[in-house]
Design an enzyme around this catalytic site. Structure first.
Site, PDB file in Angstrom:
ATOM      1  N   ARG A   1       0.810  -1.233   0.000  1.00  0.00           N
ATOM      2  CA  ARG A   1       0.000   0.000   0.000  1.00  0.00           C
ATOM      3  C   ARG A   1       0.835   1.271   0.000  1.00  0.00           C
ATOM      4  NH1 ARG A   1      -3.376  -2.756   3.662  1.00  0.00           N
ATOM      5  NH2 ARG A   1      -5.159  -3.651   2.583  1.00  0.00           N
ATOM      6  N   LYS A  30       4.108  11.828 -10.760  1.00  0.00           N
ATOM      7  CA  LYS A  30       3.264  10.977 -11.612  1.00  0.00           C
ATOM      8  C   LYS A  30       3.996   9.672 -11.859  1.00  0.00           C
ATOM      9  CE  LYS A  30       1.001  14.208 -14.751  1.00  0.00           C
ATOM     10  NZ  LYS A  30       0.759  14.343 -16.202  1.00  0.00           N
ATOM     11  N   GLU A  43      12.341  19.424 -24.134  1.00  0.00           N
ATOM     12  CA  GLU A  43      11.483  19.661 -22.959  1.00  0.00           C
ATOM     13  C   GLU A  43      11.932  20.917 -22.209  1.00  0.00           C
ATOM     14  OE1 GLU A  43       8.728  18.034 -22.253  1.00  0.00           O
ATOM     15  OE2 GLU A  43       8.905  16.062 -23.205  1.00  0.00           O
ATOM     16  N   LYS A  66       9.365  23.342 -13.459  1.00  0.00           N
ATOM     17  CA  LYS A  66       8.374  22.276 -13.359  1.00  0.00           C
ATOM     18  C   LYS A  66       7.875  22.155 -11.919  1.00  0.00           C
ATOM     19  CE  LYS A  66       6.849  17.661 -14.266  1.00  0.00           C
ATOM     20  NZ  LYS A  66       7.051  16.301 -14.744  1.00  0.00           N
ATOM     21  N   GLU A  97      -3.185  18.186 -11.776  1.00  0.00           N
ATOM     22  CA  GLU A  97      -3.476  18.584 -13.142  1.00  0.00           C
ATOM     23  C   GLU A  97      -4.904  19.080 -13.335  1.00  0.00           C
ATOM     24  OE1 GLU A  97      -2.979  15.801 -16.718  1.00  0.00           O
ATOM     25  OE2 GLU A  97      -1.095  16.844 -16.568  1.00  0.00           O
ATOM     26  N   ARG A 144      -1.081  22.921 -14.292  1.00  0.00           N
ATOM     27  CA  ARG A 144      -0.143  21.880 -14.719  1.00  0.00           C
ATOM     28  C   ARG A 144      -0.299  21.560 -16.208  1.00  0.00           C
ATOM     29  NH1 ARG A 144       1.755  16.692 -11.159  1.00  0.00           N
ATOM     30  NH2 ARG A 144       3.182  15.839 -12.670  1.00  0.00           N
ATOM     31  N   ASN A 156       1.797  20.443 -20.952  1.00  0.00           N
ATOM     32  CA  ASN A 156       1.415  19.644 -22.121  1.00  0.00           C
ATOM     33  C   ASN A 156       1.618  20.391 -23.432  1.00  0.00           C
ATOM     34  OD1 ASN A 156       0.615  17.436 -20.584  1.00  0.00           O
ATOM     35  ND2 ASN A 156      -1.423  18.289 -20.267  1.00  0.00           N
ATOM     36  N   HIS A 193       2.427  18.672 -26.695  1.00  0.00           N
ATOM     37  CA  HIS A 193       2.284  17.237 -26.448  1.00  0.00           C
ATOM     38  C   HIS A 193       1.047  16.602 -27.075  1.00  0.00           C
ATOM     39  CE1 HIS A 193       5.719  17.654 -23.873  1.00  0.00           C
ATOM     40  NE2 HIS A 193       5.670  16.382 -23.521  1.00  0.00           N
ATOM     41  N   HIS A 197       2.176  13.679 -29.163  1.00  0.00           N
ATOM     42  CA  HIS A 197       1.801  12.284 -28.877  1.00  0.00           C
ATOM     43  C   HIS A 197       1.172  11.612 -30.093  1.00  0.00           C
ATOM     44  CE1 HIS A 197       1.665  12.884 -24.233  1.00  0.00           C
ATOM     45  NE2 HIS A 197       2.822  12.395 -24.624  1.00  0.00           N
ATOM     46  N   HIS A 217      10.169  10.789 -28.625  1.00  0.00           N
ATOM     47  CA  HIS A 217       9.280  11.695 -27.910  1.00  0.00           C
ATOM     48  C   HIS A 217       9.692  13.159 -28.119  1.00  0.00           C
ATOM     49  CE1 HIS A 217       6.490  13.079 -24.869  1.00  0.00           C
ATOM     50  NE2 HIS A 217       7.478  13.713 -24.255  1.00  0.00           N
TER      51      HIS A 217
HETATM   52  N1  NAD Z   1       6.278  10.949 -14.762  1.00  0.00           N
HETATM   53  C1  NAD Z   1       6.370  12.012 -15.530  1.00  0.00           C
HETATM   54  O1  NAD Z   1       6.016  13.127 -15.146  1.00  0.00           O
HETATM   55  C2  NAD Z   1       6.945  11.858 -16.906  1.00  0.00           C
HETATM   56  C3  NAD Z   1       7.280  12.992 -17.655  1.00  0.00           C
HETATM   57  C4  NAD Z   1       7.858  12.820 -18.908  1.00  0.00           C
HETATM   58  C5  NAD Z   1       8.089  11.534 -19.389  1.00  0.00           C
HETATM   59  N2  NAD Z   1       7.745  10.450 -18.647  1.00  0.00           N
HETATM   60  C6  NAD Z   1       7.995   9.091 -19.141  1.00  0.00           C
HETATM   61  O2  NAD Z   1       9.390   8.910 -19.290  1.00  0.00           O
HETATM   62  C7  NAD Z   1       9.615   7.931 -20.292  1.00  0.00           C
HETATM   63  C8  NAD Z   1      10.695   8.414 -21.221  1.00  0.00           C
HETATM   64  O3  NAD Z   1      11.860   8.689 -20.477  1.00  0.00           O
HETATM   65  P1  NAD Z   1      13.318   8.522 -21.109  1.00  0.00           P
HETATM   66  O4  NAD Z   1      13.397   9.280 -22.374  1.00  0.00           O
HETATM   67  O5  NAD Z   1      14.284   8.766 -20.040  1.00  0.00           O
HETATM   68  O6  NAD Z   1      13.275   6.993 -21.558  1.00  0.00           O
HETATM   69  P2  NAD Z   1      14.106   5.732 -21.043  1.00  0.00           P
HETATM   70  O7  NAD Z   1      13.955   5.543 -19.597  1.00  0.00           O
HETATM   71  O8  NAD Z   1      13.721   4.620 -21.926  1.00  0.00           O
HETATM   72  O9  NAD Z   1      15.604   6.170 -21.338  1.00  0.00           O
HETATM   73  C9  NAD Z   1      16.003   6.363 -22.668  1.00  0.00           C
HETATM   74  C10 NAD Z   1      17.172   5.454 -23.006  1.00  0.00           C
HETATM   75  O10 NAD Z   1      18.353   5.982 -22.407  1.00  0.00           O
HETATM   76  C11 NAD Z   1      19.038   4.964 -21.692  1.00  0.00           C
HETATM   77  N3  NAD Z   1      19.781   5.653 -20.641  1.00  0.00           N
HETATM   78  C12 NAD Z   1      19.305   6.242 -19.527  1.00  0.00           C
HETATM   79  N4  NAD Z   1      20.284   6.852 -18.866  1.00  0.00           N
HETATM   80  C13 NAD Z   1      21.420   6.660 -19.567  1.00  0.00           C
HETATM   81  C14 NAD Z   1      22.773   7.068 -19.408  1.00  0.00           C
HETATM   82  N5  NAD Z   1      23.160   7.842 -18.393  1.00  0.00           N
HETATM   83  N6  NAD Z   1      23.657   6.687 -20.364  1.00  0.00           N
HETATM   84  C15 NAD Z   1      23.268   5.942 -21.430  1.00  0.00           C
HETATM   85  N7  NAD Z   1      22.015   5.535 -21.628  1.00  0.00           N
HETATM   86  C16 NAD Z   1      21.097   5.888 -20.701  1.00  0.00           C
HETATM   87  C17 NAD Z   1      17.979   4.011 -21.258  1.00  0.00           C
HETATM   88  O11 NAD Z   1      18.501   2.726 -21.035  1.00  0.00           O
HETATM   89  C18 NAD Z   1      17.045   4.031 -22.464  1.00  0.00           C
HETATM   90  O12 NAD Z   1      17.498   3.138 -23.446  1.00  0.00           O
HETATM   91  C19 NAD Z   1       8.295   7.704 -20.992  1.00  0.00           C
HETATM   92  O13 NAD Z   1       7.762   6.466 -20.589  1.00  0.00           O
HETATM   93  C20 NAD Z   1       7.419   8.833 -20.497  1.00  0.00           C
HETATM   94  O14 NAD Z   1       6.060   8.492 -20.428  1.00  0.00           O
HETATM   95  C21 NAD Z   1       7.188  10.603 -17.415  1.00  0.00           C
HETATM   96 ZN    ZN Z   2       7.256  15.230 -22.798  1.00  0.00          ZN
END
Ligand code: NAD
Ligand code: ZN
Length: 361
Positions: A113, A135, A177, A219, A229, A233, A237, A240, A244, A256
């Site tokens: 939980r 999130k 971003e 942020k 949101e 917030r 977007n 986005h 998306h 992305h």
């Molecule tokens: N929670 C939120 O508010 C929020 C906001 C934006 C995005 N997201 C989510 O985040 C995700 C995308 O994040 P991302 O772009 O980090 O993707 P990811 O976690 O897949 O990382 C991208 C790639 O980089 C690699 N990587 C990470 N750190 C590294 C490093 N230091 N050196 C070499 N490689 C490295 C990872 O292995 C992966 O292959 C999506 O699922 C999206 O929905 C969440």
């Molecule tokens: Zn984004």
């Protein structure tokens, strides 16, 4: 030593530390924000290989990439923690990009939980965006992030030194971003990014550290005032809704960041059409995104029906009408009081056409 950035949320606040070399102090940081707890570190295979393991704790590894953000992985990780006898005194450490962060956060939100977790973002996107705001969640066949929970971390530790090993496309996504943060909230920051762009692309430590700090401040300020949101917030977007749709339409071959850059351009055209933004804003954005080498190409016009359908499925419709976070004056959206604007489908269609012509020139 620099001061932590504090992020407010409904039940309190948490610190974000940003400095090269921070990873070496992970153990002490965890002890400070989640004292006396038994840690387990979650990461992906790439990060496990590339980023030094600073902790002598059990490491749970998932495959790298979006494919790991599933209920199947969530269940496997949860079962593994139960097998290892982790109890209510657990603290989870999310070492990785946004995928590991969202997945670990969701495990933490639901395990017994709810247990605390610490974000240790290693991708630039996770550093400037995903690790802050609370999130968490996973994807389903119906779309991204459809099952999840709000669960703020106990703390966030950012070490910009690990950016050195990131792929170029992942650096670009983080920069897009950050540019979005400037566009919606801080014109001065946007100017700073423009001046600093070459150094940022060269992964200059000091420049990246400043970028990450300022983006997190922006942020954090926005989500601190609107955790769930309901209004403000939504400015995050920007770009986005269209982005998306482009990402989905390409079956996620378009990254992305590249999709959001295109989304910001198309939405800026729409804002211009509605008389809300200067007409040179789209050109301005294209120049900026070309400088960071975003491959700006929209799919051919026969994709527009599919794109509009995809936008309708995004979570941003109210009573069937698209509501977009349109940037009017750069830097001003976050304080304008008008977080989103109802945009008729015909305007979006027209804007896709105008943007397509502009990019083909
Ligand atoms: N929670 C939120 O508010 C929020 C906001 C934006 C995005 N997201 C989510 O985040 C995700 C995308 O994040 P991302 O772009 O980090 O993707 P990811 O976690 O897949 O990382 C991208 C790639 O980089 C690699 N990587 C990470 N750190 C590294 C490093 N230091 N050196 C070499 N490689 C490295 C990872 O292995 C992966 O292959 C999506 O699922 C999206 O929905 C969440
Ligand atoms: Zn984004």
């Amino acid at each position: 030593l620099t001061e932590p950035i504090w992020i407010q949320h409904a039940a309190g606040r948490y610190p974000v530390e940003v400095a090269p070399g921070e990873l070496g102090r992970l153990e002490a940081f965890v002890e400070r924000v989640a004292p006396g707890r038994r840690p387990a570190l979650l990461t992906d295979r790439t990060v496990a290989r590339l980023v030094a393991q600073p902790l002598k704790v059990p490491v749970l590894v998932v495959p790298a990439g979006e494919g790991s953000k599933t209920r199947t992985r969530w269940a496997a990780l949860t079962d593994r923690l139960l097998d290892l006898g982790y109890g209510r005194d657990t603290v989870l450490l999310a070492l990785g990009g946004g995928v590991v962060g969202d997945l670990t956060g969701f495990v933490a939100a639901t395990y017994l939980r709810g247990v605390p977790y610490v974000q240790v973002p290693t991708s630039l996107l996770a550093m400037v965006d995903a690790s802050v705001g609370g999130k968490t969640g996973v994807n389903t066949n119906h779309g991204k992030n459809l099952v999840g929970a709000f669960h703020p971390p106990a703390g966030v530790l950012v070490d910009p030194a690990v950016i050195g090993t990131l792929r170029d496309r992942d650096v670009r996504t983080g920069l897009v971003e950050a540019i979005k943060h400037g566009l919606v909230a801080d014109r001065e920051y946007l100017g700073w990014i423009d001046r600093e762009l070459d150094r940022l692309l060269d992964r200059h430590q000091e420049s990246l550290t400043h970028l990450i700090r300022r983006s997190i401040e922006i942020k954090g300020e926005i989500v601190g005032s609107d955790e769930r949101e309901s209004g403000r917030r939504a400015v995050l977007n920007a770009g986005h809704t269209v982005g998306h749709a482009l990402e989905r339409d390409s079956d996620f071959r378009v990254s992305h960041g590249d999709a959001v850059a295109l989304g910001l351009v198309v939405e800026a055209v729409a804002a211009g059409q509605l008389g809300l933004a200067p007409l040179d804003l789209p050109v301005d954005l294209v120049t900026r995104f070309r400088r960071i080498r975003v491959p700006l190409a929209l799919p051919p016009a026969d994709a527009d029906d599919r794109l509009l359908a995809a936008m309708g499925h995004d979570k941003k419709t109210i009573g069937g009408t698209l509501h977009l976070a349109l940037v009017g004056e750069p830097g001003g959206l976050a304080t304008s009081g008008r977080w989103t604007t109802a945009v008729p489908e015909s305007i979006v269609r027209q804007s896709l056409g105008i943007a397509r012509e502009m990019l083909d020139e």
